[in-house]
Design an enzyme around this catalytic site. Structure first.
Site, PDB file in Angstrom:
ATOM      1  N   CYS A  83       0.950  -1.387  -0.011  1.00  0.00           N
ATOM      2  CA  CYS A  83       0.029   0.075   0.073  1.00  0.00           C
ATOM      3  C   CYS A  83       0.692   1.163   0.092  1.00  0.00           C
ATOM      4  O   CYS A  83       1.708   1.126   0.841  1.00  0.00           O
ATOM      5  CB  CYS A  83      -0.955   0.029   1.272  1.00  0.00           C
ATOM      6  SG  CYS A  83      -1.841   1.582   1.538  1.00  0.00           S
ATOM      7  N   GLU A  84       0.673   2.232  -0.954  1.00  0.00           N
ATOM      8  CA  GLU A  84       1.360   3.161  -0.825  1.00  0.00           C
ATOM      9  C   GLU A  84       1.299   4.357  -0.045  1.00  0.00           C
ATOM     10  O   GLU A  84       1.892   5.265   0.378  1.00  0.00           O
ATOM     11  CB  GLU A  84       1.317   3.916  -2.483  1.00  0.00           C
ATOM     12  CG  GLU A  84      -0.189   4.512  -2.628  1.00  0.00           C
ATOM     13  CD  GLU A  84      -0.209   5.306  -3.954  1.00  0.00           C
ATOM     14  OE1 GLU A  84      -0.970   6.246  -4.039  1.00  0.00           O
ATOM     15  OE2 GLU A  84       0.194   4.668  -4.991  1.00  0.00           O
ATOM     16  N   HIS A  86       1.005   3.581   3.623  1.00  0.00           N
ATOM     17  CA  HIS A  86       1.931   3.265   4.714  1.00  0.00           C
ATOM     18  C   HIS A  86       2.948   2.660   4.392  1.00  0.00           C
ATOM     19  O   HIS A  86       3.921   1.874   5.278  1.00  0.00           O
ATOM     20  CB  HIS A  86       1.126   2.564   5.648  1.00  0.00           C
ATOM     21  CG  HIS A  86      -0.274   3.358   6.151  1.00  0.00           C
ATOM     22  ND1 HIS A  86      -1.427   3.275   5.766  1.00  0.00           N
ATOM     23  CD2 HIS A  86      -0.144   4.496   7.237  1.00  0.00           C
ATOM     24  CE1 HIS A  86      -2.177   4.245   6.299  1.00  0.00           C
ATOM     25  NE2 HIS A  86      -1.465   5.029   7.126  1.00  0.00           N
ATOM     26  N   GLN A 124      -5.433  -0.654  -3.985  1.00  0.00           N
ATOM     27  CA  GLN A 124      -6.165  -1.931  -4.234  1.00  0.00           C
ATOM     28  C   GLN A 124      -7.079  -1.493  -5.660  1.00  0.00           C
ATOM     29  O   GLN A 124      -7.088  -2.255  -6.547  1.00  0.00           O
ATOM     30  CB  GLN A 124      -6.876  -2.675  -3.314  1.00  0.00           C
ATOM     31  CG  GLN A 124      -7.897  -3.689  -3.620  1.00  0.00           C
ATOM     32  CD  GLN A 124      -8.355  -4.570  -2.886  1.00  0.00           C
ATOM     33  OE1 GLN A 124      -7.993  -4.537  -1.616  1.00  0.00           O
ATOM     34  NE2 GLN A 124      -9.404  -5.426  -3.109  1.00  0.00           N
ATOM     35  N   HIS A 152      -5.422  -6.158   3.983  1.00  0.00           N
ATOM     36  CA  HIS A 152      -4.295  -4.992   4.302  1.00  0.00           C
ATOM     37  C   HIS A 152      -3.677  -4.798   5.670  1.00  0.00           C
ATOM     38  O   HIS A 152      -4.309  -4.794   6.661  1.00  0.00           O
ATOM     39  CB  HIS A 152      -4.921  -3.775   3.827  1.00  0.00           C
ATOM     40  CG  HIS A 152      -5.571  -3.450   2.401  1.00  0.00           C
ATOM     41  ND1 HIS A 152      -4.918  -2.685   1.633  1.00  0.00           N
ATOM     42  CD2 HIS A 152      -6.445  -4.272   1.659  1.00  0.00           C
ATOM     43  CE1 HIS A 152      -5.475  -2.858   0.457  1.00  0.00           C
ATOM     44  NE2 HIS A 152      -6.547  -3.847   0.618  1.00  0.00           N
ATOM     45  N   CYS A 154      -2.374  -2.405   6.675  1.00  0.00           N
ATOM     46  CA  CYS A 154      -2.734  -1.048   7.367  1.00  0.00           C
ATOM     47  C   CYS A 154      -4.071  -1.248   8.146  1.00  0.00           C
ATOM     48  O   CYS A 154      -4.183  -0.328   8.965  1.00  0.00           O
ATOM     49  CB  CYS A 154      -2.598  -0.058   6.560  1.00  0.00           C
ATOM     50  SG  CYS A 154      -3.960  -0.336   5.031  1.00  0.00           S
TER      51      CYS A 154
END
Length: 200
Positions: A83-84, A86, A124, A152, A154
């Site tokens: 995930c960009e 975190h 996503q 995820h 995060c």
């Protein structure tokens, strides 16, 4: 293509992060951590250097109407991405369907496409759209449907810590954006999805 991956810079940055959180980058347990993180990042983000159009191009062939089939589905494609927001991983499965126009693609290229696009800093929602767009443009498909089901980091390991939740996204193009076509494709995917493909 010349690699833009800058290993020494990543190692310096990781050492600085370790110092910034109040630990000692030189202590025995951490001394190799910058190198290990650089190794992981090289793998996680390898897709930044992949030309997706070239990836599909060599396997796309014209086919006669009797060879096309009405609907092609590749289910349960396992993927991992980062995930960009975190830089935490998300893991899941992709189900990819397409309706051939005048061309078909080697089935092994579809998991490769998913992997290449997932191996970048991602969201996503965008990942599904990028897979759909690449397949539609690369194969001139009459319709494309991409269903992603992912867990995820995060969400599971910070904030609300919802360890049993997963996120489902859908991206569609052409005739598989229409209710009837979409419903048929999702019904064929559903037996696989109901087995719970996305495990943390």
């Amino acid at each position: 293509m010349t690699s833009k991956f800058d290993r020494p810079r990543i190692e310096r940055a990781v050492a600085e992060i370790l110092a910034a959180i109040g630990d000692d980058p030189a202590r025995a347990g951490l001394v190799d951590t910058p190198r290990r993180v650089a190794d992981a990042y090289e793998e996680f983000f390898a897709g930044l250097e992949v030309d997706v159009s070239a990836l599909l191009g060599g396997s796309v062939v014209a086919a006669d109407e009797g060879q096309l089939g009405e609907l092609v589905i590749v289910r349960d494609i396992e993927f991992r991405s980062v995930c960009e927001h975190h830089l935490l991983p998300f893991l899941g499965v992709a189900h990819v369907a397409y309706v051939p126009g005048t061309q078909i693609v080697g089935l092994g290229k579809i998991p490769g496409l998913v992997d290449a696009l997932a191996s970048r800093p991602q969201l996503q929602e965008r990942l599904g759209e990028e897979i759909a767009e690449a397949l539609q443009s690369g194969v001139r498909a009459a319709g494309v449907l991409v269903v992603l089901d992912a867990v995820h980091g995060c969400v599971t390991s910070r904030g609300s810590r919802q360890t049993h939740s997963s996120t489902v996204t859908i991206a569609s193009r052409g005739v598989l954006s229409e209710p009837a076509g979409r419903a048929e494709a999702i019904a064929l995917i559903a037996p696989s999805a109901s087995r719970g493909g996305a495990e943390a």
